[in-house]
Structure formats: structure tokens, C-alpha cells
Design an enzyme around this catalytic site. Structure first.
Site, PDB file in Angstrom:
ATOM      1  N   LYS A 121      54.601  55.286  11.632  1.00 29.26           N
ATOM      2  CA  LYS A 121      54.477  55.557  13.322  1.00 29.26           C
ATOM      3  C   LYS A 121      55.266  54.874  13.810  1.00 29.26           C
ATOM      4  O   LYS A 121      56.473  54.328  14.545  1.00 29.26           O
ATOM      5  CB  LYS A 121      53.348  56.449  13.964  1.00 29.26           C
ATOM      6  CG  LYS A 121      53.782  56.260  15.648  1.00 29.26           C
ATOM      7  CD  LYS A 121      54.739  57.887  15.641  1.00 29.26           C
ATOM      8  CE  LYS A 121      54.891  57.212  17.543  1.00 29.26           C
ATOM      9  NZ  LYS A 121      54.198  58.505  18.458  1.00 29.26           N
TER      10      LYS A 121
ATOM     11  N   LYS B  66      53.587  51.046  24.609  1.00 25.36           N
ATOM     12  CA  LYS B  66      52.743  51.006  23.876  1.00 25.36           C
ATOM     13  C   LYS B  66      53.047  51.008  22.037  1.00 25.36           C
ATOM     14  O   LYS B  66      52.138  50.330  21.856  1.00 25.36           O
ATOM     15  CB  LYS B  66      52.347  51.683  24.117  1.00 25.36           C
ATOM     16  CG  LYS B  66      50.518  52.020  23.576  1.00 25.36           C
ATOM     17  CD  LYS B  66      50.119  54.138  23.329  1.00 25.36           C
ATOM     18  CE  LYS B  66      48.898  53.901  22.087  1.00 25.36           C
ATOM     19  NZ  LYS B  66      49.149  55.597  22.641  1.00 25.36           N
TER      20      LYS B  66
ATOM     21  N   THR C 238      48.681  58.272  18.982  1.00 22.01           N
ATOM     22  CA  THR C 238      49.101  56.950  18.266  1.00 22.01           C
ATOM     23  C   THR C 238      47.999  55.546  18.622  1.00 22.01           C
ATOM     24  O   THR C 238      48.037  55.469  19.839  1.00 22.01           O
ATOM     25  CB  THR C 238      50.594  56.808  19.099  1.00 22.01           C
ATOM     26  OG1 THR C 238      51.477  57.470  18.528  1.00 22.01           O
ATOM     27  CG2 THR C 238      51.024  55.686  17.940  1.00 22.01           C
TER      28      THR C 238
END
Length: 305
Positions: free
Chosen positions: A183, A258, A108
Site C-alpha cells: 500500500k 500520511k 493503513t
């Protein structure tokens, strides 16, 4: 948008030689599932302990990413951030793999770096997809991840059977970088939902409403969401979740933070105003600063009780 939900038998991409770069909490389980599907997995990680664990699960291990990539049909990577992904591919992987290998990055990372890495691969004559995952460590171990895939139709077609051996759903999101876009948008929504769910339970309790009773009502009413019905932040309520294990395991607060930071960076680049997303980032940032980064992100309810 092609969507596969166990439509093809597991093992469809079997008998391939696959390099796996990055054997952390997620990558270790993913690599093991590729072995179970019949692939020859050539693994690399900077951690000796991770290499030993991978070897015990049937992977061959190597001392560098370039060495692991020698003669492979595909490369799968699961790395901590965009800088490491770009460096690994441009300094080792791209030069080491055969020109007909398919490159699959499941990390990611930010959208811009995903697109830059894919462009470097294309310049070298290689197909590449970004394929970040949803599902967490348990799903990585069980082979039930969801993959959001960015790349050309041809690159997706080549990557799909490999991803199917590690997941339950493989969804083509569009061109390079779109997997990362999906995502971070999804996880921004998840972070917002979890804070809202936690606030609702906290208010219900302060108003004298039993948490189980509130769950029974809200889980079948207009306020229901995944954070309520599948991942309840209150211990002993709803299906088993990290809340029932003192918020250990699951999806760490540091990882949620994050992803929220990546979403806010992308929003700034796109000129999009994200008031709820920015507030969620602030809330999780404060929670992380208080040494809660290792707790599951649903532990945010502790700040409200």
C-alpha cells in the site's frame, strides 16, 4: 501470488457474524456492503453519529469493541493509525474473540506495527491479516475496493471471501505486513505521479497548449499514467474526477501525506534512499500546512498554476 478479480460470486462468505471496528468515511461503506452480502455485522465506533449511520444500514451497534467481538467468526477493522490498531487489538479484540475467529485489519498503518499486531494475534492462537485498501470512499461505498493482503496462506484463504464482499480485487502480497508494504509503495508512486502530471499540465498551459489537447496527446503517449487518464487534476479534462468538484471528495491531501510519511519511515528502516518520494512528501506537507488537507490530493496543481 493469488489474485481474485470477481472470480467468485459475491456473498461467498455470507451468513457469518462479523465485528466491524471503525465506521468512518471508509469503514461505514465497507460495513454496509458486508450487510448486503448477508452477514450479521456487529459494529463499533467512538462516534455516535457513525453508529447511528451504521444502524440505519443494517448493522447491530455496540458500546465497545470487546462487546462487538463477542461470539463472532471474524473481525474487520478500519482505524486511523497504528497506535490505535495495536491498542484496539491488544486491549480488547484479541481477548474478546473466539479462538477460531479470523482478524482482518484494513487500516493503513506502518509495517512494523502491522507485524507486531499480527504477532500478538498469533501468540493468542489467532489468524490475522493486514489488508489495506485502494480505491477511496466511492469504492468503499460501491464495494469495488482493491485489497493488498499480508499474512499466512491459511489466514489469507480465510479472509479472502470476506474481503471479496467489499471489493473487486483481493491480492495476497505475502507474509504479515506485506499488505502495508504494498500500500505505501503504491501510494508513494501515486503521489509522485500526480505531482509530475500536475507539473506537465502547468507547463503545457504556460507554453500555450490547450489542456484538452495536451490530454488527448499525452493520454495515448509514453507519458500516460493513472493520474493522467483516470484522475486528471485539470477540471473539465478526461473522465470525471474531484477536479470537476472543486477538489472535494476523493482522496484527501492529509491522507496522501500520511501515506508518504509512512513510506519514508519504512524507507529509513529498510536503508532505502527515496529521493522522489521524499520530495513528494515535502511538497504535500507544505500544501497541507496551507490548510489544504481536506482537498483531494490532485489539488496540488493549484500550487503550480
Amino acid at each position: 501470488m493469488p489474485l481474485s478479480r470477481n472470480a467468485k460470486p459475491r456473498g461467498r462468505g455470507a451468513d457469518m457474524k462479523i465485528a466491524f471496528i471503525g465506521l468512518g468515511n471508509m469503514g461505514g461503506g465497507m460495513a454496509a456492503n458486508l450487510v448486503k452480502a448477508g452477514h450479521e455485522v456487529r459494529a463499533f465506533d467512538l462516534s455516535e453519529a457513525a453508529l447511528e449511520a451504521a444502524q440505519a444500514k443494517g448493522c447491530a451497534t455496540f458500546s465497545s469493541a470487546a462487546e462487538a467481538c463477542d461470539g463472532v467468526d471474524a473481525v474487520v477493522s478500519m482505524l486511523p493509525n497504528g497506535q490505535i490498531v495495536l491498542s484496539a487489538y491488544t486491549s480488547q479484540v484479541i481477548d474478546a474473540v473466539p479462538r477460531d475467529a479470523i482478524l482482518i485489519d484494513c487500516s493503513t498503518i506502518d509495517v512494523a506495527t502491522a507485524r507486531e499486531t499480527a504477532a500478538k494475534a498469533r501468540e493468542a492462537g489467532l489468524d490475522m491479516v493486514d489488508a489495506p485498501v485502494s480505491g477511496g470512499i466511492a469504492a468503499a461505498d460501491a464495494g469495488t475496493l482493491t485489497f493488498m493482503v499480508g499474512g499466512s496462506e491459511e489466514a489469507f484463504r480465510r479472509a479472502e471471501p470476506i474481503l471479496q464482499d467489499m471489493g473487486k480485487a483481493v491480492i495476497h502480497a505475502g507474509d504479515a505486513g506485506n499488505g502495508q508494504a504494498a500500500k505505501i509503495c503504491n501510494n508513494m508512486l501515486l503521489g509522485i505521479h500526480m505531482i509530475g502530471t500536475a507539473e506537465a499540465f502547468a507547463l503545457a498551459q504556460k507554453l500555450g497548449l490547450d489542456p484538452q489537447t495536451f490530454f488527448d496527446i499525452s493520454s495515448v503517449s509514453s507519458g500516460q499514467c493513472w493520474s493522467m487518464t483516470s484522475y486528471c487534476p485539470v477540471p473539465g479534462v478526461g473522465p470525471k474526477s474531484p477536479a470537476d468538484n472543486d477538489y472535494q471528495g476523493g482522496f484527501a491531501t492529509a491522507l496522501m501525506l500520511k501515506d508518504l510519511k509512512l513510506a519514508m519511515e519504512a524507507a529509513q528502516t529498510a536503508g532505502a534512499e527515496m529521493q522522489m518520494g521524499e520530495r513528494a512528501r515535502e511538497i504535500y506537507e507544505a500544501f497541507d500546512r496551507d490548510d489544504n488537507g481536506g482537498l483531494d490530493f490532485s489539488a496540488i496543481i493549484r500550487t503550480l498554476q
